[in-house]
Design a protein around this motif. Structure first.
Motif, PDB file in Angstrom:
ATOM      1  N   PHE A 158       0.865  -1.178   0.000  1.00 21.34           N
ATOM      2  CA  PHE A 158       0.000   0.000   0.000  1.00 21.34           C
ATOM      3  C   PHE A 158       0.904   1.231   0.000  1.00 21.34           C
ATOM      4  N   PHE A 159       0.654   2.176  -0.899  1.00 24.39           N
ATOM      5  CA  PHE A 159       1.635   3.241  -1.069  1.00 24.39           C
ATOM      6  C   PHE A 159       1.015   4.532  -1.573  1.00 24.39           C
ATOM      7  N   VAL A 160       1.768   5.601  -1.381  1.00 28.49           N
ATOM      8  CA  VAL A 160       1.555   6.878  -2.066  1.00 28.49           C
ATOM      9  C   VAL A 160       2.888   7.214  -2.725  1.00 28.49           C
ATOM     10  N   ALA A 161       2.886   7.368  -4.028  1.00 31.57           N
ATOM     11  CA  ALA A 161       4.132   7.585  -4.758  1.00 31.57           C
ATOM     12  C   ALA A 161       4.711   8.965  -4.453  1.00 31.57           C
ATOM     13  N   GLY A 162       6.024   9.070  -4.589  1.00 27.25           N
ATOM     14  CA  GLY A 162       6.699  10.336  -4.365  1.00 27.25           C
ATOM     15  C   GLY A 162       8.099  10.294  -4.939  1.00 27.25           C
ATOM     16  N   GLY A 163       8.674  11.449  -5.164  1.00 26.94           N
ATOM     17  CA  GLY A 163       9.980  11.522  -5.807  1.00 26.94           C
ATOM     18  C   GLY A 163      11.075  10.821  -5.030  1.00 26.94           C
ATOM     19  N   ASN A 164      11.062  10.926  -3.718  1.00 23.86           N
ATOM     20  CA  ASN A 164      12.134  10.353  -2.920  1.00 23.86           C
ATOM     21  C   ASN A 164      11.977   8.852  -2.663  1.00 23.86           C
ATOM     22  N   ILE A 165      10.958   8.259  -3.271  1.00 25.80           N
ATOM     23  CA  ILE A 165      10.778   6.816  -3.145  1.00 25.80           C
ATOM     24  C   ILE A 165      10.595   6.186  -4.528  1.00 25.80           C
TER      25      ILE A 165
ATOM     26  N   ALA B 273       9.567  10.741   1.476  1.00 24.06           N
ATOM     27  CA  ALA B 273      10.182  11.482   2.582  1.00 24.06           C
ATOM     28  C   ALA B 273       9.259  12.600   3.067  1.00 24.06           C
ATOM     29  N   GLY B 274       9.633  13.223   4.179  1.00 21.18           N
ATOM     30  CA  GLY B 274       8.921  14.400   4.672  1.00 21.18           C
ATOM     31  C   GLY B 274       7.480  14.122   5.028  1.00 21.18           C
ATOM     32  N   PRO B 275       6.535  14.727   4.304  1.00 18.31           N
ATOM     33  CA  PRO B 275       5.126  14.543   4.646  1.00 18.31           C
ATOM     34  C   PRO B 275       4.664  13.102   4.493  1.00 18.31           C
ATOM     35  N   GLY B 276       5.319  12.343   3.627  1.00  9.67           N
ATOM     36  CA  GLY B 276       4.972  10.927   3.521  1.00  9.67           C
ATOM     37  C   GLY B 276       5.141  10.235   4.850  1.00  9.67           C
TER      38      GLY B 276
ATOM     39  N   GLY C 156      10.361   3.974   3.932  1.00  8.22           N
ATOM     40  CA  GLY C 156      10.234   5.385   3.605  1.00  8.22           C
ATOM     41  C   GLY C 156      11.384   5.885   2.761  1.00  8.22           C
ATOM     42  N   GLY C 157      11.092   6.786   1.867  1.00  4.47           N
ATOM     43  CA  GLY C 157      12.139   7.427   1.097  1.00  4.47           C
ATOM     44  C   GLY C 157      12.817   8.523   1.898  1.00  4.47           C
ATOM     45  N   GLN C 158      13.971   8.939   1.430  1.00  2.00           N
ATOM     46  CA  GLN C 158      14.689  10.040   2.056  1.00  2.00           C
ATOM     47  C   GLN C 158      15.527  10.730   0.978  1.00  2.00           C
ATOM     48  N   VAL C 159      15.940  11.951   1.259  1.00  2.00           N
ATOM     49  CA  VAL C 159      16.757  12.699   0.300  1.00  2.00           C
ATOM     50  C   VAL C 159      18.101  11.998   0.113  1.00  2.00           C
ATOM     51  N   LYS C 160      18.827  12.379  -0.914  1.00  2.00           N
ATOM     52  CA  LYS C 160      20.136  11.774  -1.187  1.00  2.00           C
ATOM     53  C   LYS C 160      21.057  11.933   0.026  1.00  2.00           C
TER      54      LYS C 160
ATOM     55  N   ILE D  38      15.296   4.967   3.455  1.00  2.00           N
ATOM     56  CA  ILE D  38      16.328   4.703   2.455  1.00  2.00           C
ATOM     57  C   ILE D  38      16.518   5.922   1.560  1.00  2.00           C
ATOM     58  N   PRO D  39      17.674   6.570   1.615  1.00  2.00           N
ATOM     59  CA  PRO D  39      17.934   7.721   0.742  1.00  2.00           C
ATOM     60  C   PRO D  39      17.805   7.338  -0.736  1.00  2.00           C
ATOM     61  N   LEU D  40      17.457   8.342  -1.534  1.00  2.00           N
ATOM     62  CA  LEU D  40      17.172   8.106  -2.940  1.00  2.00           C
ATOM     63  C   LEU D  40      18.364   7.506  -3.679  1.00  2.00           C
ATOM     64  N   ASP D  41      19.573   7.991  -3.392  1.00  2.00           N
ATOM     65  CA  ASP D  41      20.732   7.477  -4.123  1.00  2.00           C
ATOM     66  C   ASP D  41      21.089   6.054  -3.701  1.00  2.00           C
TER      67      ASP D  41
END
Length: 587
Positions: free
Chosen positions: A20-27, A71-74, A96-100, A161-164
Motif C-alpha cells: 500500500f503506497f503513495v508515490a513520491g519523488g524520494n521513493i 520522505a517528509g510529509p509521507g 520510507g524514502g529520504q533525500v540523497k 532509504i535515501p534516494l541514491d
C-alpha cells in the motif's frame, strides 16, 4: 542490479505479496521495483497505507503487506498508523524514502534536502526498529530489520532509504547470504510444575474464568474450539480477541471492558480466579479503577512482555512470561474439575441482563443503535470480515452489542482509539480477503476524517458494505459535553460549526450506491439486495443525535473532592436492588 530491485526480491522471498503506497519523488526507485513484484495499491493519503497494511497483516494467515511512503510529509502522514500498530502490537513494515545522502542534514540543520525531515528520530519511540540505511545493507542485515516486527511482541518497523542508495548499482552476489531467522530468544516454555500449578489453581477455584486476549491466535481457538467447551471453564475475551469464539459457543460469556457488556463485567468481577492469556490487562480492560479489578479473586497473567507483567496494575498474583497459545493448548489437555454450577450461574446472569438496555432513549424516526447492531449481526454471515471502526459511539455500540459468529474476523485498533481508522482498515482486509464480504460500521464524524479513501474503494470495486451512523457529528464528544458540562456543546456537530458532507452527494460522486435506513430496515428489499450483492454499497443509519449510550462506567466525586471511576461491575444506570442481588450474588 539496482539496490531497490534487490530489496524487493528479498521482501518477496520473505512472503510479502502486497504494498500500500503513495508515490513520491524520494521513493521513486522503490515504487518502480515494487510495482513489478507485488500487488501495489495506491491510496490517497499515507495514513491509509499504514492502517490498511496493519489490518491486512492482522487478518491474513498466508500473505504479508508493507507500506511505502516518500520522505517528509509521507513519513509524518503515516505516524498515526505507526502509533496505532505499536499500541496494538501488530506487524507494520514501513519503507520510507529520504533525500540523497549528500543532502542529509544529519541533525546539524533543521533541513538541508528538499522535504527532508528526521524520520527515524520521529518514530523511534513507537517502533520495534527504526533505521536509516545510508549505505547498502546485506540480505541478512536487511531481513533482520524486517523480521524484528513480526516476532515476539510484534510492532512497527521503519526503514528509511535515501534516494541514491535505492538507485545504486550493486552486485547481488556480494549481498547474498541466508535470511535472518529469529531475531530474539523464543519465549520460555513453562515447566511442567508451573503448568500443573495453574491447573491446580483452576481445579481448586469455585468460579474460574479464562480471559482470552489478542495474543491468543485465531488458529489456536479454532483448533481447540470443541475442546474449550469440554474444559468446562467459562471464557470471556478482550476486544482484540472478540473473534476467537462465536457468541453461541457453550462456554463463551462476553467481552468485559470499561465499555463492556454488563453481564460479562459482573461475571468477571465475581470470579475467584481469572486466568488472563495473551492480554496486557490495560486500563480499558481492568477499568480505570484498577485497584478494584477482580475484587473476589486471584489473577494469573500469561504474557509475552515482561514489562506488562511487572507494571503494577492491576494486582497479579501469578505472572508468567510465556506464549499464551502454548499455555492454552496445554491446559486443554488437562481435566480441570467440575465447574458446572458456576457455568449455570453465568448463564442465568446473561439471561437476566440482555445486551440492549431498555433504559436507553431513542426518539421517533430514529433507530436505536444497539437494536441496529444486533439485527446486523443476525444478518451477517460466518464468512464476513467485520470492522467496527476504533472510536466513538459507533465503535462502543458495536463492541457491546454485536454477536459474532464462528469464522468471522473482527479487527479494531482500540489502543490509540483514533477516529478515521475504519475505512482504511476495511480496505486492508478487503485486499487480504477478496472473496469475503467486508462490513464496516463507523460514525459520521470518524468516517469524515478519512473519507478520501472512498476513491480507493470505488476504483478497486471492493466487496464492502459501509454503514455510517448519521447523527450529525461526534456522538461520544456530544455525550461527554451533555453529561459533564450541562449540554454546552462545542465543535461536536453541524450546529456548533462541524462541517460534514452531504453524504448522498458524496457517495454519488464516487459512483457508490447509497441507501438511507431506519427502523424496520431488515424488511426493506432494496437493503437486502444491496447488502447481499457483491460490490460496494453505503448505508446511512438514522441515529438520534440525543441518543443515550448505556450501560457504561461513570465517575463519581469522592469525599476528598477528587474523581473516582466506578469499578467494572458498577455500570450506569444502576440495577434495581433485587436484580443486583441475583446477578451479583458473589460481590
Amino acid at each position: 542490479m539496482r539496490y531497490s530491485d534487490v530489496m524487493a526480491d528479498w521482501l518477496k522471498d520473505m512472503g510479502f505479496t502486497h504494498c500500500f503506497f503513495v508515490a513520491g519523488g524520494n521513493i521513486m526507485h522503490m515504487v518502480a521495483s515494487a510495482s513489478k513484484r507485488f500487488t501495489c495499491i495506491p491510496v490517497v493519503h499515507e495514513v491509509a497505507a499504514g492502517i490498511a497494511t496493519e489490518y491486512f497483516n492482522e487478518s491474513s494467515r498466508t500473505e504479508r503487506a508493507f507500506a511505502l511512503v516518500t520522505a517528509g510529509p509521507g513519513l509524518t502522514n503515516i505516524v498515526t498508523a505507526i502509533g496505532g500498530a505499536w499500541l496494538e502490537s501488530r506487524e507494520l513494515l514501513v519503507i520510507g524514502g529520504q533525500v540523497k545522502t549528500e543532502d542529509l542534514s544529519r541533525n546539524t540543520l533543521r533541513q538541508k534536502g528538499i522535504q527532508e525531515i528526521a524520520g527515524v528520530d520521529i518514530v523511534r519511540p513507537i517502533t520495534r526498529h527504526a533505521i536509516l540505511l545510508d549505505d547498502v545493507a546485506d540480505r541478512q542485515t536487511f531481513s533482520r530489520y524486517v523480521q524484528d516486527g513480526a516476532e515476539g511482541r510484534k510492532g512497527p518497523v521503519f526503514i528509511e532509504i535515501p534516494l541514491d542508495v535505492q538507485g545504486r548499482e550493486v552486485d547481488p552476489g556480494n549481498l547474498s547470504g541466508p535470511e535472518s531467522t529469529t531475531t530474539e530468544a523464543a519465549l520460555p516454555c513453562l515447566d511442567e510444575s508451573v503448568l500443573q500449578g495453574i491447573v491446580e489453581e483452576i481445579r481448586a477455584a469455585k468460579r474460574p474464568m479464562l480471559l482470552l486476549g489478542g495474543g491468543v491466535h485465531r488458529s489456536i481457538t479454532e483448533t481447540l474450539y470443541d475442546g474449550l467447551a469440554d474444559m468446562g471453564v467459562p471464557i470471556t475475551t478482550t476486544w482484540n480477541g472478540a473473534d476467537r469464539l462465536g457468541f453461541d459457543h457453550p462456554m463463551y460469556f462476553g467481552r468485559p471492558n470499561t465499555w463492556g457488556q454488563r453481564y460479562s463485567n459482573l461475571l468477571l468481577q465475581q470470579s475467584d480466579l481469572i486466568v488472563a492469556l495473551g492480554t496486557r490487562l490495560g486500563l480499558q480492560q481492568t477499568g480505570f479503577n484498577w485497584k478494584q479489578f477482580a475484587p473476589k479473586g486471584r489473577v494469573v497473567q500469561v504474557d509475552c512482555d515482561a514489562a506488562e507483567l511487572t507494571k503494577g496494575h492491576p494486582r497479579v498474583d501469578i505472572a508468567l512470561l510465556a506464549d499464551a497459545n502454548t499455555v492454552l493448548k496445554s491446559l486443554s489437555n488437562y481435566e480441570l474439575g467440575d465447574h458446572s454450577d458456576w457455568g449455570e450461574y453465568c448463564r442465568v446472569v446473561r439471561e437476566k441482563l440482555p445486551i440492549v438496555d431498555q433504559r436507553n432513549t431513542t426518539r421517533e424516526g430514529y433507530i436505536c443503535p444497539y437494536v441496529f447492531v444486533q439485527q446486523l449481526s443476525r444478518m451477517s454471515g460466518a464468512n464476513d470480515v467485520v470492522i467496527p471502526c476504533s472510536s466513538g459511539g459507533a465503535f462502543t455500540v458495536m463492541m457491546q452489542a454485536f454477536d459474532q459468529k464462528r469464522g468471522q474476523v473482527i479487527i479494531t485498533d482500540k489502543g490509540l482509539a483514533s477516529m478515521g481508522y475504519g475505512l482504511s482498515g476495511a480496505i486492508g482486509v478487503a485486499f487480504a480477503h477478496p472473496d469475503r464480504r467486508v462490513i464496516l460500521v463507523e460514525g459520521d464524524g470518524g468516517f469524515a476524517q478519512n473519507l478520501q479513501e472512498l476513491g480507493t474503494v470505488a476504483i478497486n470495486k471492493l466487496n464492502m458494505k459501509i454503514f455510517i451512523f448519521e447523527d450529525g457529528g461526534y456522538a461520544s464528544i456530544r455525550m461527554t459535553q451533555r453529561n459533564y458540562f450541562g449540554g454546552h456543546y462545542v465543535g461536536c456537530d453541524r450546529l456548533t460549526g462541524l462541517g460534514l458532507p452531504n453524504w448522498d452527494a458524496l457517495f454519488a460522486a464516487y459512483g457508490i450506491p447509497c441507501l438511507r435506513i431506519g427502523p424496520g430496515f431488515e424488511e426493506n428489499g432494496d437493503f437486502s439486495n444491496l447488502f447481499n450483492s457483491f460490490g460496494v454499497a453505503a448505508f446511512l443509519v438514522a441515529i438520534d443525535p440525543e441518543q443515550t449510550y448505556f450501560p457504561k462506567i461513570t465517575s463519581r466525586v469522592t469525599d476528598a473532592g477528587s474523581m473516582e471511576s466506578n469499578p467494572l461491575h458498577r455500570m450506569t444506570p444502576d440495577l434495581d436492588e433485587e436484580l443486583y442481588e441475583t446477578v451479583g450474588r458473589y460481590l
